[in-house]
Design an enzyme around this catalytic site. Structure first.
Site, short mmCIF file in Angstrom:
data_model
loop_
_atom_site.label_atom_id
_atom_site.label_comp_id
_atom_site.label_asym_id
_atom_site.label_seq_id
_atom_site.Cartn_x
_atom_site.Cartn_y
_atom_site.Cartn_z
N GLU A 27 -24.24 -36.08 22.09
CA GLU A 27 -22.79 -36.32 22.24
C GLU A 27 -22.19 -36.93 20.96
O GLU A 27 -22.92 -37.40 20.09
CB GLU A 27 -22.51 -37.23 23.42
CG GLU A 27 -23.07 -38.64 23.26
CD GLU A 27 -22.36 -39.69 24.10
OE1 GLU A 27 -21.12 -39.78 23.99
OE2 GLU A 27 -23.03 -40.41 24.84
N LYS A 88 -11.07 -39.21 22.81
CA LYS A 88 -12.32 -39.31 23.57
C LYS A 88 -12.20 -38.33 24.72
O LYS A 88 -11.39 -38.51 25.62
CB LYS A 88 -12.47 -40.75 24.06
CG LYS A 88 -13.65 -41.01 24.97
CD LYS A 88 -13.69 -42.49 25.38
CE LYS A 88 -14.50 -42.69 26.64
NZ LYS A 88 -14.39 -44.04 27.18
N VAL A 108 -20.28 -37.97 27.71
CA VAL A 108 -21.40 -37.34 28.43
C VAL A 108 -20.89 -36.15 29.25
O VAL A 108 -21.46 -35.06 29.19
CB VAL A 108 -22.11 -38.38 29.33
CG1 VAL A 108 -23.08 -37.71 30.30
CG2 VAL A 108 -22.85 -39.40 28.47
N ASP A 140 -12.10 -47.54 38.72
CA ASP A 140 -12.62 -47.02 37.46
C ASP A 140 -14.07 -46.55 37.62
O ASP A 140 -15.01 -47.34 37.56
CB ASP A 140 -12.50 -48.09 36.37
CG ASP A 140 -12.78 -47.53 34.98
OD1 ASP A 140 -13.27 -46.39 34.89
OD2 ASP A 140 -12.50 -48.23 33.99
N SER A 142 -16.56 -43.51 36.11
CA SER A 142 -16.63 -42.50 35.04
C SER A 142 -16.78 -41.08 35.59
O SER A 142 -17.52 -40.84 36.55
CB SER A 142 -17.81 -42.81 34.12
OG SER A 142 -17.92 -41.82 33.13
N ALA A 143 -16.10 -40.16 34.91
CA ALA A 143 -16.24 -38.74 35.26
C ALA A 143 -17.66 -38.24 34.98
O ALA A 143 -18.04 -37.16 35.46
CB ALA A 143 -15.23 -37.92 34.46
N ASP A 144 -18.45 -39.01 34.24
CA ASP A 144 -19.84 -38.61 33.96
C ASP A 144 -20.62 -38.39 35.27
O ASP A 144 -21.47 -37.50 35.36
CB ASP A 144 -20.58 -39.69 33.15
CG ASP A 144 -20.05 -39.84 31.74
OD1 ASP A 144 -19.23 -39.00 31.30
OD2 ASP A 144 -20.47 -40.80 31.06
N LYS A 161 -25.01 -48.32 31.43
CA LYS A 161 -24.87 -49.54 30.64
C LYS A 161 -24.78 -50.77 31.52
O LYS A 161 -24.17 -50.74 32.58
CB LYS A 161 -23.61 -49.44 29.77
CG LYS A 161 -23.83 -48.63 28.52
CD LYS A 161 -22.53 -48.19 27.93
CE LYS A 161 -21.99 -47.03 28.76
NZ LYS A 161 -20.85 -46.37 28.18
N1 PSU Z 1 -23.14 -45.18 25.74
C1 PSU Z 1 -23.08 -45.86 24.58
N2 PSU Z 1 -21.94 -45.75 23.85
C2 PSU Z 1 -20.90 -44.97 24.25
C3 PSU Z 1 -20.97 -44.25 25.48
C4 PSU Z 1 -22.12 -44.38 26.19
O1 PSU Z 1 -24.01 -46.56 24.21
O2 PSU Z 1 -19.90 -44.90 23.53
C5 PSU Z 1 -19.83 -43.33 25.90
C6 PSU Z 1 -20.40 -42.01 26.45
O3 PSU Z 1 -19.76 -40.95 25.75
C7 PSU Z 1 -19.98 -42.01 27.90
C8 PSU Z 1 -18.70 -42.75 27.82
O4 PSU Z 1 -19.85 -40.72 28.43
O5 PSU Z 1 -19.00 -43.83 26.93
C9 PSU Z 1 -18.21 -43.23 29.17
O6 PSU Z 1 -16.88 -43.61 29.07
P1 PSU Z 1 -16.02 -43.94 30.39
O7 PSU Z 1 -16.66 -45.19 30.92
O8 PSU Z 1 -14.61 -44.15 29.89
O9 PSU Z 1 -16.17 -42.75 31.31
MN MN Z 2 -13.21 -45.03 33.17
#
Ligand code: PSU
Ligand code: MN
Length: 302
Positions: A27, A88, A108, A140, A142-144, A161
């Site tokens: 990614e 992003k 992701v 909140d 994530s769409a992941d 994380k």
């Molecule tokens: N893990 C990391 N650094 C990052 C991310 C994950 O160590 O920057 C990123 C990945 O691209 C993941 C995104 O898909 O953060 C998730 O963001 P959000 O929580 O806004 O869905």
């Molecule tokens: Mn989010």
């Protein structure tokens, strides 16, 4: 009228595809929003090297000037690592960015979509997005997580994380029918720490079994991918007693400053980097490299 996705594959990715050789997707949000320059570009190159050293071809994915790139050239990687205001991109905004000629880094979710489009089955990253702490009021999530439920790509990460609500994240993955396979241990890893108090939903010890499980889901007619939770190497982990108060502090700051939506994850990661005086970054680099190596072995097993 139907249109095609403007897509450019790097020469070595085309060659690997033609020869049926293993490819690992990577990614780009981790480059633009997850790490500071120049460590982001250095890490991206090291990770590509780790994929190669383990027998596969790396394909870092990004949208540049309205084109979906599968595999970046050196100068593109370097430019992306220094660019300001790069979008992003997740499932919701990827098409709009390509349609309007924009530039964006893939999360992701977006990387899985692009990888699948290019016929790539395995993808390595640091950590996936998940359910944020306080999601019961902010919603909140994530769409992941939804992407893992619908796009058939095996994602190798060090779990969600530790800034997230791990229990809720794994509950949602279970509800969505996403297999969470821990590599080589009986507990879930917690990103910067090799282990957590949560038991592994599934455990495998060989790359080959992970590739077989991916194929078996397809044979069963099940959509979606798999999350492979690969623990950070022990010598690179950050003890929980150091991180726990720091995570509490940055979550507090984020709420107080009114940080929301896409900005939450980058804000938290950057503040943790500052407060650990870079230790979190060193750990992050070690775990991504370790994930790239495992992903290459899985890709080679197909
Ligand atoms: N893990 C990391 N650094 C990052 C991310 C994950 O160590 O920057 C990123 C990945 O691209 C993941 C995104 O898909 O953060 C998730 O963001 P959000 O929580 O806004 O869905
Ligand atoms: Mn989010």
């Amino acid at each position: 009228m139907s249109i095609l996705v403007p897509m450019t594959l790097a020469p070595d990715v085309i060659a690997a595809q033609a020869a049926g050789l293993p490819i690992v997707a990577l990614e780009s949000t981790i480059i633009t929003h997850g790490m500071p320059y120049p460590q982001n570009v250095d890490t991206a190159r090291l990770v590509e090297g780790d994929v190669r050293a383990n027998g596969a071809t790396p394909a870092t994915i990004a949208v540049i000037n309205g084109k979906l790139h599968i595999g970046l050239m050196n100068d593109q990687l370097n430019a992306l690592g220094q660019a300001q205001n790069v979008a992003k991109l997740s499932r919701a905004d990827m098409a709009a960015c390509i349609a309007t000629g924009g530039t964006g880094a893939t999360t992701v979710a977006a990387t899985m979509i692009a990888a699948h489009l290019a016929g790539i089955k395995v993808f390595a990253t640091g950590g996936i997005g998940g359910v944020h702490k306080g999601a019961e009021t902010t919603f909140d999530i994530s769409a992941d997580l939804h992407e893992l439920a619908q796009t058939p790509v095996t994602v190798v990460a060090s779990g969600a994380k530790a800034i997230l609500d791990l229990e809720k994240t794994y509950e949602v993955l279970e509800s969505l029918g996403v297999p969470v396979i821990v590599f080589g241990q009986d507990t879930l890893p917690a990103f910067w720490s090799t282990t957590s108090a949560l038991p592994a939903p599934l455990r495998m010890d060989r790359a080959m079994d992970i590739a077989l499980a991916h194929q078996m889901r397809i044979a069963l007619g099940l959509p979606g991918g798999q999350l492979i939770a690969n623990p950070i190497p022990k010598d690179a982990q950050i003890p929980a007693d150091i991180l726990t108060p720091i995570i509490a502090q940055v979550l507090n700051e984020s709420t107080r400053k009114g940080i929301t939506a896409k900005n939450v994850t980058p804000f938290l990661l950057n503040r943790i980097f500052e407060l650990t005086e870079g230790t979190s970054l060193t750990a992050n680099i070690a775990l991504v490299r370790n994930n790239a190596a495992l992903a290459a072995k899985i890709a080679a097993s197909f």
